[in-house]
Write an enzyme that holds these catalytic residues in place. Structure first.
Site, PDB file in Angstrom:
ATOM      1  N   ARG A 120       0.809  -1.231   0.000  1.00 46.43           N
ATOM      2  CA  ARG A 120       0.000   0.000   0.000  1.00 46.43           C
ATOM      3  C   ARG A 120       0.839   1.277   0.000  1.00 46.43           C
ATOM      4  O   ARG A 120       0.360   2.357   0.327  1.00 46.43           O
ATOM      5  CB  ARG A 120      -0.973   0.044   1.174  1.00 46.43           C
ATOM      6  CG  ARG A 120      -1.947  -1.119   1.165  1.00 46.43           C
ATOM      7  CD  ARG A 120      -3.152  -0.843   2.046  1.00 46.43           C
ATOM      8  NE  ARG A 120      -3.993  -2.015   2.100  1.00 46.43           N
ATOM      9  CZ  ARG A 120      -3.883  -2.980   3.005  1.00 46.43           C
ATOM     10  NH1 ARG A 120      -2.972  -2.905   3.949  1.00 46.43           N
ATOM     11  NH2 ARG A 120      -4.688  -4.008   2.963  1.00 46.43           N
ATOM     12  N   LYS A 142       3.054  11.223 -11.700  1.00 44.98           N
ATOM     13  CA  LYS A 142       2.150  10.366 -12.484  1.00 44.98           C
ATOM     14  C   LYS A 142       2.858   9.044 -12.705  1.00 44.98           C
ATOM     15  O   LYS A 142       3.975   9.011 -13.224  1.00 44.98           O
ATOM     16  CB  LYS A 142       1.825  11.006 -13.834  1.00 44.98           C
ATOM     17  CG  LYS A 142       0.737  12.050 -13.752  1.00 44.98           C
ATOM     18  CD  LYS A 142       0.275  12.442 -15.135  1.00 44.98           C
ATOM     19  CE  LYS A 142      -0.807  13.492 -15.068  1.00 44.98           C
ATOM     20  NZ  LYS A 142      -1.191  13.966 -16.410  1.00 44.98           N
ATOM     21  N   GLU A 184       8.920  17.093 -25.502  1.00 45.07           N
ATOM     22  CA  GLU A 184       8.329  17.566 -24.236  1.00 45.07           C
ATOM     23  C   GLU A 184       8.948  18.905 -23.827  1.00 45.07           C
ATOM     24  O   GLU A 184       8.299  19.720 -23.172  1.00 45.07           O
ATOM     25  CB  GLU A 184       8.512  16.521 -23.128  1.00 45.07           C
ATOM     26  CG  GLU A 184       7.933  15.131 -23.432  1.00 45.07           C
ATOM     27  CD  GLU A 184       6.411  15.024 -23.228  1.00 45.07           C
ATOM     28  OE1 GLU A 184       5.712  16.057 -23.246  1.00 45.07           O
ATOM     29  OE2 GLU A 184       5.925  13.878 -23.084  1.00 45.07           O
ATOM     30  N   LYS A 226       7.572  22.446 -15.098  1.00 47.41           N
ATOM     31  CA  LYS A 226       6.774  21.297 -14.647  1.00 47.41           C
ATOM     32  C   LYS A 226       6.485  21.397 -13.151  1.00 47.41           C
ATOM     33  O   LYS A 226       5.358  21.154 -12.698  1.00 47.41           O
ATOM     34  CB  LYS A 226       7.482  19.981 -14.972  1.00 47.41           C
ATOM     35  CG  LYS A 226       6.685  18.774 -14.471  1.00 47.41           C
ATOM     36  CD  LYS A 226       6.339  17.779 -15.497  1.00 47.41           C
ATOM     37  CE  LYS A 226       5.296  16.790 -14.981  1.00 47.41           C
ATOM     38  NZ  LYS A 226       5.295  15.539 -15.678  1.00 47.41           N
ATOM     39  N   GLU A 236      -4.366  17.134 -11.340  1.00 52.49           N
ATOM     40  CA  GLU A 236      -4.966  17.485 -12.629  1.00 52.49           C
ATOM     41  C   GLU A 236      -6.465  17.721 -12.534  1.00 52.49           C
ATOM     42  O   GLU A 236      -7.251  17.135 -13.284  1.00 52.49           O
ATOM     43  CB  GLU A 236      -4.648  16.406 -13.680  1.00 52.49           C
ATOM     44  CG  GLU A 236      -4.808  16.937 -15.086  1.00 52.49           C
ATOM     45  CD  GLU A 236      -4.227  16.007 -16.145  1.00 52.49           C
ATOM     46  OE1 GLU A 236      -3.061  15.605 -16.026  1.00 52.49           O
ATOM     47  OE2 GLU A 236      -4.954  15.705 -17.100  1.00 52.49           O
ATOM     48  N   ARG A 240      -3.136  21.475 -14.748  1.00 55.60           N
ATOM     49  CA  ARG A 240      -2.132  20.469 -15.116  1.00 55.60           C
ATOM     50  C   ARG A 240      -2.453  19.836 -16.471  1.00 55.60           C
ATOM     51  O   ARG A 240      -1.566  19.341 -17.155  1.00 55.60           O
ATOM     52  CB  ARG A 240      -2.008  19.401 -14.020  1.00 55.60           C
ATOM     53  CG  ARG A 240      -0.930  18.382 -14.336  1.00 55.60           C
ATOM     54  CD  ARG A 240      -0.517  17.513 -13.171  1.00 55.60           C
ATOM     55  NE  ARG A 240       0.502  16.577 -13.595  1.00 55.60           N
ATOM     56  CZ  ARG A 240       1.196  15.808 -12.788  1.00 55.60           C
ATOM     57  NH1 ARG A 240       1.003  15.852 -11.496  1.00 55.60           N
ATOM     58  NH2 ARG A 240       2.109  14.974 -13.272  1.00 55.60           N
ATOM     59  N   ASN A 244      -0.659  18.231 -21.228  1.00 53.30           N
ATOM     60  CA  ASN A 244      -1.025  17.191 -22.195  1.00 53.30           C
ATOM     61  C   ASN A 244      -1.235  17.725 -23.599  1.00 53.30           C
ATOM     62  O   ASN A 244      -1.898  17.082 -24.416  1.00 53.30           O
ATOM     63  CB  ASN A 244      -2.285  16.464 -21.726  1.00 53.30           C
ATOM     64  CG  ASN A 244      -1.972  15.561 -20.555  1.00 53.30           C
ATOM     65  OD1 ASN A 244      -0.930  14.931 -20.527  1.00 53.30           O
ATOM     66  ND2 ASN A 244      -2.851  15.529 -19.581  1.00 53.30           N
ATOM     67  N   HIS A 247      -1.101  15.324 -26.489  1.00 54.96           N
ATOM     68  CA  HIS A 247      -1.102  13.957 -25.955  1.00 54.96           C
ATOM     69  C   HIS A 247      -2.369  13.176 -26.297  1.00 54.96           C
ATOM     70  O   HIS A 247      -2.326  11.958 -26.399  1.00 54.96           O
ATOM     71  CB  HIS A 247      -0.891  13.977 -24.438  1.00 54.96           C
ATOM     72  CG  HIS A 247       0.532  14.283 -24.025  1.00 54.96           C
ATOM     73  ND1 HIS A 247       1.199  15.424 -24.407  1.00 54.96           N
ATOM     74  CD2 HIS A 247       1.418  13.587 -23.259  1.00 54.96           C
ATOM     75  CE1 HIS A 247       2.415  15.424 -23.892  1.00 54.96           C
ATOM     76  NE2 HIS A 247       2.580  14.323 -23.194  1.00 54.96           N
ATOM     77  N   HIS A 251      -1.354   9.888 -27.808  1.00 57.79           N
ATOM     78  CA  HIS A 251      -1.647   8.590 -27.180  1.00 57.79           C
ATOM     79  C   HIS A 251      -2.393   7.684 -28.161  1.00 57.79           C
ATOM     80  O   HIS A 251      -2.181   6.464 -28.179  1.00 57.79           O
ATOM     81  CB  HIS A 251      -2.474   8.789 -25.902  1.00 57.79           C
ATOM     82  CG  HIS A 251      -1.660   9.329 -24.754  1.00 57.79           C
ATOM     83  ND1 HIS A 251      -2.234   9.828 -23.603  1.00 57.79           N
ATOM     84  CD2 HIS A 251      -0.322   9.441 -24.567  1.00 57.79           C
ATOM     85  CE1 HIS A 251      -1.275  10.219 -22.760  1.00 57.79           C
ATOM     86  NE2 HIS A 251      -0.112  10.004 -23.331  1.00 57.79           N
ATOM     87  N   HIS A 264       7.027   7.814 -27.525  1.00 55.73           N
ATOM     88  CA  HIS A 264       6.081   8.738 -26.896  1.00 55.73           C
ATOM     89  C   HIS A 264       6.291  10.171 -27.411  1.00 55.73           C
ATOM     90  O   HIS A 264       5.346  10.850 -27.824  1.00 55.73           O
ATOM     91  CB  HIS A 264       6.237   8.676 -25.376  1.00 55.73           C
ATOM     92  CG  HIS A 264       5.361   9.656 -24.658  1.00 55.73           C
ATOM     93  ND1 HIS A 264       3.998   9.505 -24.571  1.00 55.73           N
ATOM     94  CD2 HIS A 264       5.644  10.819 -24.014  1.00 55.73           C
ATOM     95  CE1 HIS A 264       3.484  10.521 -23.898  1.00 55.73           C
ATOM     96  NE2 HIS A 264       4.458  11.337 -23.546  1.00 55.73           N
TER      97      HIS A 264
END
Ligand code: NAD
Ligand code: GLY
Length: 362
Positions: A120, A142, A184, A226, A236, A240, A244, A247, A251, A264
């Site tokens: 956990r 993330k 990026e 960042k 987000e 935030r 993206n 993206h 993606h 990527h």
């Protein structure tokens, strides 16, 4: 060495950027809850850098469990995640054992997710070795894995205790991977930092030639951007999402082509060109602006034409984007070069025009 801080209250953490930091166990040691770590890396990065990091830690009295995974975006999945859990359980890793991610964004995302869920939650440190990971993925918490139906769809927000970016590791990075990282870097200029965008236009040749000072400047500036965005909106719920840019399309390209076929950063570059085209159709920017963005990506060695997946395939992949709300797609669009916003009101017709023109070219 330069140090920045991600300001997240009691979970605030430093980002150290500099040459030779892999040997600096003294920077890691204060963040360990016990003198035991598991270093997660892969079959490419391990032979290059695992020995150095391990020796530094052992010399500082820290016991090291190495976990070496197969290399590739295609392995960012449940099976590989389980290899980490297998090793941690076999070697009786405890709640205070720190996981160290040594590698690019794939290793960072997998290791972070393992750290978020093993017992956990155990402490976690990022040691990024690609440009992309040093400017983006190692910062902000993330973590996660891919699903065949959608990129990064399973994961958790889980912040590292420390980010240690040794810039000399970039010496061994293949050219194509350096370019992927630059996608990026350019993103930060486009979404919120016009002076940085101007600097990138003036200095792209130095970056591609791996000029040490230029790379250090770009990494620091990217991490500053960042860190500010993450501190303002960690999970987000708003701003935030601007990180993206490109993206949603990117993606779809990565998943649609098969993970690992397009890198990527390559998906982000071609995806950003689709977002720029859509921004033009929405009346925000001119064709000259779109061409200017394309020129910068090209100089960075990145693709500017998206592959032909077919319009329906793009729409299907984009329908599971994490920005979808109440079944409605939302897009990060350019208001101008250096400023972005999230649009929920993109007419379906304009989106189809962007996609059909792109697939006709791709
Ligand atoms: P990657 O992790 O696959 O690394 C690229 C390649 O370079 C791999 O083959 C790797 O083994 C190799 N490599 C790494 N360091 C090296 C070095 N110093 N010398 C030689 N080879 C080296 O890819 P990436 O571009 O670093 O990361 C992409 C991943 O990051 C994607 O899965 C993407 O979704 C994720 N990502 C996450 C975030 C986030 O916020 N968590 C942000 C951006 C991207
Ligand atoms: N790479 C997007 C983010 O960290 O939010």
């Amino acid at each position: 060495m330069q140090t920045l801080t991600v300001e997240l209250g009691e979970r605030r953490y430093p980002i150290h950027i500099g040459a030779g930091l892999l040997d600096r166990a003294d920077l890691i040691r204060p963040h360990l809850a016990q003198k035991r770590v598991a270093i997660v890396t892969n079959t490419t990065v391990g032979p290059l850098y695992l020995g150095r990091l391990t020796s530094a830690l052992k010399n500082a009295g820290v016991e090291v469990l190495p976990i070496v995974l197969p290399d590739g975006e295609i392995y960012k999945n449940w099976e590989t995640l389980n290899l980490i859990f297998d090793a941690l359980l076999t070697h009786r890793a405890e709640r205070k054992t720190t996981l160290i991610a040594l590698g690019g964004g794939v290793i960072g995302d997998l290791t972070g997710f393992a750290a978020a869920s093993y017992q956990r939650g155990v402490p976690f440190i990022q040691v990024p070795t690609t440009l992309l990971a040093q400017v983006d993925s190692s910062v902000g918490g993330k973590t996660g894995i891919n699903h065949p139906l959608g990129k990064n769809m399973i994961g958790a927000f889980y912040q590292p205790r420390l980010v240690l970016a040794d810039t000399t590791t970039l010496d061994t990075l293949p050219e194509r991977e350096l370019s992927a990282g630059l996608a990026e870097v350019i993103k930060y200029g486009l979404i919120r930092d016009r002076p940085f965008l101007d600097w990138l236009e003036a200095n792209m040749d130095r970056l591609i030639a791996r000029d040490t000072a230029a790379l250090a400047y770009a990494i620091r500036h990217s991490c500053e951007n960042k860190a500010e965005v993450v501190a303002a909106d960690e999970r987000e719920s708003g701003s935030r999402a601007l990180l993206n840019l490109g993206h949603t399309f990117g993606h779809a390209i990565e998943a649609g082509m098969g993970y690992g076929v397009w890198l990527h950063g390559e998906g982000v570059a071609a995806g950003t060109m689709l977002a720029a085209d859509l921004s033009r159709r929405m009346g925000n920017i001119s064709q000259a602006d779109v061409d200017r963005v394309a020129r910068l990506f090209k100089r960075a060695g990145l693709p500017t034409v998206a592959p032909n997946l077919g319009v329906e395939a793009y729409l299907n992949y984009m329908a599971v984007d994490k920005k979808v709300e109440a079944g409605r797609m939302r897009f990060v669009l350019l208001r101008t070069l250096g400023e972005c916003y999230v649009a929920a009101d993109v007419p379906a017709e304009l989106l189809r025009q962007t996609l059909s023109e792109a697939v006709a070219r791709g």
